[in-house]
Design a protein around this motif. Structure first.
Motif, mmCIF file in Angstrom:
data_model
loop_
_atom_site.group_PDB
_atom_site.id
_atom_site.type_symbol
_atom_site.label_atom_id
_atom_site.label_comp_id
_atom_site.label_asym_id
_atom_site.label_seq_id
_atom_site.Cartn_x
_atom_site.Cartn_y
_atom_site.Cartn_z
ATOM 1 N N GLN A 190 0.830 -1.207 0.000
ATOM 2 C CA GLN A 190 0.000 0.000 0.000
ATOM 3 C C GLN A 190 0.864 1.256 0.000
ATOM 4 O O GLN A 190 0.558 2.241 -0.692
ATOM 5 N N ASP A 191 1.982 1.210 0.755
ATOM 6 C CA ASP A 191 2.895 2.364 0.789
ATOM 7 C C ASP A 191 3.422 2.681 -0.603
ATOM 8 O O ASP A 191 3.498 3.852 -1.002
ATOM 9 N N VAL A 192 3.794 1.656 -1.361
ATOM 10 C CA VAL A 192 4.348 1.866 -2.701
ATOM 11 C C VAL A 192 3.290 2.459 -3.631
ATOM 12 O O VAL A 192 3.577 3.382 -4.419
ATOM 13 N N GLN A 193 2.068 1.967 -3.535
ATOM 14 C CA GLN A 193 1.003 2.523 -4.365
ATOM 15 C C GLN A 193 0.755 3.987 -4.026
ATOM 16 O O GLN A 193 0.526 4.821 -4.918
ATOM 17 N N GLU A 194 0.834 4.314 -2.758
ATOM 18 C CA GLU A 194 0.625 5.702 -2.345
ATOM 19 C C GLU A 194 1.766 6.594 -2.825
ATOM 20 O O GLU A 194 1.542 7.755 -3.195
ATOM 21 N N ILE A 195 3.005 6.065 -2.820
ATOM 22 C CA ILE A 195 4.143 6.842 -3.322
ATOM 23 C C ILE A 195 3.936 7.164 -4.794
ATOM 24 O O ILE A 195 4.093 8.319 -5.230
ATOM 25 N N ILE A 196 3.567 6.150 -5.577
ATOM 26 C CA ILE A 196 3.355 6.353 -7.016
ATOM 27 C C ILE A 196 2.218 7.350 -7.250
ATOM 28 O O ILE A 196 2.342 8.284 -8.069
ATOM 29 N N HIS A 197 1.116 7.149 -6.512
ATOM 30 C CA HIS A 197 -0.046 8.038 -6.694
ATOM 31 C C HIS A 197 0.309 9.472 -6.319
ATOM 32 O O HIS A 197 -0.047 10.432 -7.035
ATOM 33 N N GLU A 198 1.028 9.672 -5.230
ATOM 34 C CA GLU A 198 1.374 11.013 -4.761
ATOM 35 C C GLU A 198 2.322 11.719 -5.730
ATOM 36 O O GLU A 198 2.131 12.896 -6.055
ATOM 37 N N VAL A 199 3.340 10.993 -6.204
ATOM 38 C CA VAL A 199 4.296 11.605 -7.135
ATOM 39 C C VAL A 199 3.604 11.958 -8.453
ATOM 40 O O VAL A 199 3.812 13.054 -9.012
ATOM 41 N N MET A 200 2.777 11.051 -8.957
ATOM 42 C CA MET A 200 2.065 11.313 -10.218
ATOM 43 C C MET A 200 1.146 12.525 -10.070
ATOM 44 O O MET A 200 1.064 13.374 -10.981
ATOM 45 N N GLU A 201 0.483 12.618 -8.945
ATOM 46 C CA GLU A 201 -0.433 13.732 -8.727
ATOM 47 C C GLU A 201 0.325 15.051 -8.660
ATOM 48 O O GLU A 201 -0.121 16.072 -9.207
ATOM 49 N N GLN A 202 1.487 15.055 -8.011
ATOM 50 C CA GLN A 202 2.292 16.275 -7.926
ATOM 51 C C GLN A 202 2.759 16.720 -9.305
ATOM 52 O O GLN A 202 2.758 17.913 -9.624
ATOM 53 N N LEU A 203 3.178 15.772 -10.128
ATOM 54 C CA LEU A 203 3.662 16.113 -11.463
ATOM 55 C C LEU A 203 2.535 16.663 -12.339
ATOM 56 O O LEU A 203 2.714 17.632 -13.089
ATOM 57 N N LEU A 204 1.377 16.037 -12.265
ATOM 58 C CA LEU A 204 0.255 16.467 -13.095
ATOM 59 C C LEU A 204 -0.256 17.839 -12.688
ATOM 60 O O LEU A 204 -0.827 18.574 -13.510
ATOM 61 N N ASN A 205 -0.054 18.205 -11.437
ATOM 62 C CA ASN A 205 -0.515 19.505 -10.945
ATOM 63 C C ASN A 205 0.557 20.583 -11.051
ATOM 64 O O ASN A 205 0.342 21.711 -10.606
ATOM 65 N N ASP A 206 1.724 20.236 -11.579
ATOM 66 C CA ASP A 206 2.819 21.195 -11.709
ATOM 67 C C ASP A 206 3.167 21.341 -13.191
ATOM 68 O O ASP A 206 3.829 20.475 -13.778
ATOM 69 N N PRO A 207 2.731 22.405 -13.831
ATOM 70 C CA PRO A 207 2.976 22.567 -15.277
ATOM 71 C C PRO A 207 4.452 22.526 -15.651
ATOM 72 O O PRO A 207 4.801 22.088 -16.746
ATOM 73 N N SER A 208 5.327 22.950 -14.731
ATOM 74 C CA SER A 208 6.756 22.973 -15.058
ATOM 75 C C SER A 208 7.374 21.579 -15.072
ATOM 76 O O SER A 208 8.487 21.394 -15.595
ATOM 77 N N ARG A 209 6.673 20.603 -14.509
ATOM 78 C CA ARG A 209 7.244 19.261 -14.422
ATOM 79 C C ARG A 209 6.361 18.209 -15.091
ATOM 80 O O ARG A 209 6.685 17.033 -15.067
ATOM 81 N N VAL A 210 5.263 18.625 -15.666
ATOM 82 C CA VAL A 210 4.339 17.664 -16.245
ATOM 83 C C VAL A 210 4.975 16.901 -17.405
ATOM 84 O O VAL A 210 4.550 15.787 -17.745
ATOM 85 N N HIS A 211 6.030 17.501 -17.989
ATOM 86 C CA HIS A 211 6.683 16.817 -19.108
ATOM 87 C C HIS A 211 7.412 15.541 -18.679
ATOM 88 O O HIS A 211 7.786 14.715 -19.512
ATOM 89 N N LEU A 212 7.618 15.382 -17.394
ATOM 90 C CA LEU A 212 8.295 14.179 -16.895
ATOM 91 C C LEU A 212 7.380 12.955 -16.935
ATOM 92 O O LEU A 212 7.856 11.821 -16.848
ATOM 93 N N VAL A 213 6.094 13.177 -17.018
ATOM 94 C CA VAL A 213 5.148 12.068 -17.017
ATOM 95 C C VAL A 213 5.252 11.319 -18.347
ATOM 96 O O VAL A 213 5.231 11.933 -19.421
ATOM 97 N N ILE A 214 5.391 10.011 -18.241
ATOM 98 C CA ILE A 214 5.501 9.159 -19.428
ATOM 99 C C ILE A 214 4.159 8.489 -19.661
ATOM 100 O O ILE A 214 3.633 7.783 -18.789
ATOM 101 N N ARG A 215 3.613 8.752 -20.856
ATOM 102 C CA ARG A 215 2.369 8.082 -21.238
ATOM 103 C C ARG A 215 2.609 7.458 -22.596
ATOM 104 O O ARG A 215 2.654 8.153 -23.611
ATOM 105 N N LYS A 216 2.786 6.194 -22.597
ATOM 106 C CA LYS A 216 3.046 5.496 -23.850
ATOM 107 C C LYS A 216 1.791 4.728 -24.259
ATOM 108 O O LYS A 216 1.275 3.900 -23.503
ATOM 109 N N ALA A 217 1.313 5.036 -25.458
ATOM 110 C CA ALA A 217 0.089 4.394 -25.939
ATOM 111 C C ALA A 217 0.334 2.925 -26.153
ATOM 112 O O ALA A 217 1.401 2.514 -26.562
#
Length: 659
Positions: A632-659
């Protein structure tokens, strides 16, 4: 100087002496059996006058006087006899002939006491006496033919291969001293095995059953705890050595300036095991610590990688694991920096995993090859780099291991003067590969932490050291100045080469200052024999020809303890070398002895040992909840980091979305 003339003169003298003996004995027969000689018409006036003159000399004043004189002259003649040497001749047969001859020679007078015809009795008397005389002569001749230098008396050359050993008891605040017995020129002597400089490291080598633990390692534990050492015990067959360490600690913990704490790690018995995080963030000072930890755990789980270090598909998984460890170390001050969290995080989907890892700039150089391969759809390369690490680490993904590795009940700075510790880590012979990898991580982290100045003296006891992947070479080489004593239990040098490679194994075998070796064979026995060196030994050779026997003696430098002797050592019997110090010199460093254990006292002591204490009451529910909490801790780490990146326009480019 012997010449032919001297030998000829000596033979003439001996012949004359033997002739005198026969003449005296003949005169005795003539005087005693005169009546029979008269009946045989073997007397004459001349011989009678001659006999009368001899009687006046006192030769026949006693019945035995003439016989004793004849026997004496015969004995003198036999002393100078040089018979042809014969290996089959022995003293027993010769003495039987001599004693039989004396018996017949002296009891023949009983014949004269019997009533009967004079001529018959005289013939019997002279026959029995003559038989005794001939038997005595034969026995004496046999003695001269016996080879007195029995070269076959010591068929294994044991006496020649003995040498003086240390008999003084040399102690200091670090020493381990063991009473011994050894042979010197056929005599059993008492001595001491003085390991006065254990900081120069000790290799205890011997095949299974040679007595490494019973005769040596247990005494390292007991004597060092008694002298105030902090200690790490790697117990291959938990809790054999741990129980000894625990009970010795109970007995002597009052000897320390600061009373040490006792801790145990036992993956098979969670109730008696303390919890410890080998990836404790406070002692991981830079990313190189993460690299060492990643290398240790992966090489421990894949022992064949030890010999392939530097290969692309070995170094890539190490870099991948390093990146995950260092990310967790930096995330929220290392709150989740444990090995279980590392294992769970690396199982995440690539999209999420790479996105999370890219948030830490220090590891960008490590993960960039993986991200590039993923974005370029180089799936085969990526799987080759990462899958081996994921599959390998999944072997230790068990609730029991997670429970112990996720806690933090003690730190690994065992030689901290303010908080000394005695730590026992147990392996299981049935689970060597899994437990050994985790324990290797513990040991490597501990070695890095303790090898510092101004710390308490420390003893590292490694039973069955080759089952670990622990780089002991820096500690052996530099730990002496930091008061670190190392004792490595090894079955054979070939075992060490198999696990660590030839180069590393050779370094360990050559830099240890003290080497104590039980029964081993092959290259290890040869190596030890060469290290002990050579001693001057006596050599004899025997040459037998038709006329003479010659024995030549010489001295030669030969191995003090040949490899064949090391291969045949008994349990408790050891050979080797010890190191000394500038203050305590040991001239006799080599030894070949039997270590004396008081078996009854040790058995009585073991019967009174207390088992390792139960630290907590544990049940499967607690272990399972901890296991699920880590996930559960690992899932929360991933969820928290992803949420921070998506809410920060200066870092959103770090998010990898591969179709």
């Amino acid at each position: 100087m012997q010449t032919g003339e001297n030998d000829q003169a000596m033979r003439k003298i001996l012949d004359m002496t033997r002739l005198i003996s026969i003449v005296v004995l003949g005169l005795h027969f003539y005087e005693v059996c005169y009546g029979a000689f008269a009946e045989w018409h073997l007397t004459a006036p001349l011989s009678d006058r001659l006999l009368a003159n001899i009687v006046w000399t006192g030769l026949f004043s006693n019945f035995y006087k003439a016989k004793l004189i004849a026997l004496a002259f015969l004995a003198i003649a036999l002393i100078g006899v040089k018979g042809k040497k014969d290996e089959k001749q022995n003293f027993r047969t010769a003495f039987i002939y001599l004693l039989s001859g004396l018996l017949f020679f002296f009891i023949s007078f009983l014949v004269l006491l019997v009533r009967g015809k004079m001529t018959v009795l005289a013939g019997l008397y002279m026959g029995v006496t003559g038989l005794g005389y001939l038997l005595f002569l034969s026995g004496g001749t046999m003695l001269s033919r016996i080879i007195r230098d029995k070269l076959s008396g010591d068929i294994f050359n044991r006496d020649n291969e003995t040498f003086p050993q240390e008999e003084r008891l040399l102690e200091n605040e670090f020493s381990v001293n063991l009473p011994t017995r050894y042979w010197l020129k056929g005599k059993l002597r008492n001595g001491w095995l003085n390991i006065i400089s254990p900081q120069r490291s000790t290799a205890v080598i011997g095949s299974p059953g040679a007595g490494k633990s019973y005769f040596l390692i247990r005494h390292f534990i007991t004597q060092h705890i008694r002298k105030g050492f902090s200690m790490l015990v790697f117990d291959f067959k938990m809790p054999d050595l741990s129980v000894i360490a625990y009970n010795t600690w109970l007995k002597y913990k009052g000897n320390y300036k600061v009373e040490p704490k006792f801790y145990a790690i036992d993956f098979d018995n969670l109730a008696c095991s303390n919890r410890c995080n080998p990836l404790e963030p406070s002692v991981m000072l830079d990313i190189t610590d993460a690299v060492e930890s990643a290398r240790t755990i992966l090489l421990g789980l894949n022992r064949e990688w030890v010999k392939k270090q530097g290969d692309f598909f070995v170094e890539s998984p190490i870099n991948f694991l390093t990146a995950i460890i260092w990310f967790l170390k930096r995330y929220k001050g290392g709150e989740f920096c444990t090995l279980p969290h590392v294992i769970e995080l690396m199982q995440a989907d690539y999209d999420q995993l790479f996105t999370v890892l890219r948030t830490e700039q220090e590891i960008d150089v490590l993960i960039n090859p993986f991200v590039s391969a993923y974005l370029r759809d180089a799936v085969e390369q990526l799987e080759g780099q990462i899958a081996s690490a994921k599959i390998t680490m999944s072997r230790i993904a068990s609730p029991q291991l997670y429970y112990i590795l996720s806690g933090n009940e003690f730190t690994l700075d065992i030689n901290n003067p303010d908080a000394p510790k005695i730590v026992c880590m147990g392996n299981n012979p049935q689970k060597i590969q899994i437990y050994g990898a985790v324990l290797s991580l513990f040991v490597n982290r501990l070695l890095k932490i303790i090898n510092q100045k101004n710390k308490l003296k420390c003893s590292l006891i490694m039973d069955e050291y080759p089952t670990l992947v622990a780089d002991m070479i820096p500690t052996i080489a530099t730990g002496r100045s930091n008061l670190i004593s190392t004792c490595l239990g090894i079955q054979d040098a070939s075992q060490l080469r198999k696990e660590y490679g030839r180069e590393a194994a050779d370094v360990i075998m050559n830099i240890v200052g003290n080497m104590v070796v039980g029964q081993v064979a092959g290259d290890t026995a040869k190596l030890v024999s060469e290290k002990i060196g050579r001693i001057m030994q006596d050599r004899e050779s025997l040459s037998i020809n038709r006329t003479d026997t010659s024995i030549s003696k010489s001295k030669q430098l030969e191995a003090a303890v040949p490899a064949s002797r090391i291969s045949a050592l008994s349990s408790g019997e050891f050979v080797g070398l010890v190191a000394d110090t500038p203050d305590q010199k040991i001239e006799l460093k080599s030894f070949h002895c039997e270590i004396i254990n008081d078996h009854e006292a040790l058995k009585k002591e073991a019967d009174g040992y207390l088992p390792l204490p139960e630290i907590r009451t544990i049940n499967p529910g607690i272990v399972q909840r901890n296991y699920l909490q880590i996930k559960q801790d690992v899932q929360e780490i991933i969820h928290e980091v992803m949420e921070q990146l998506l809410n920060d326009p200066s870092r959103v480019h770090l998010v990898i979305r591969k179709a």
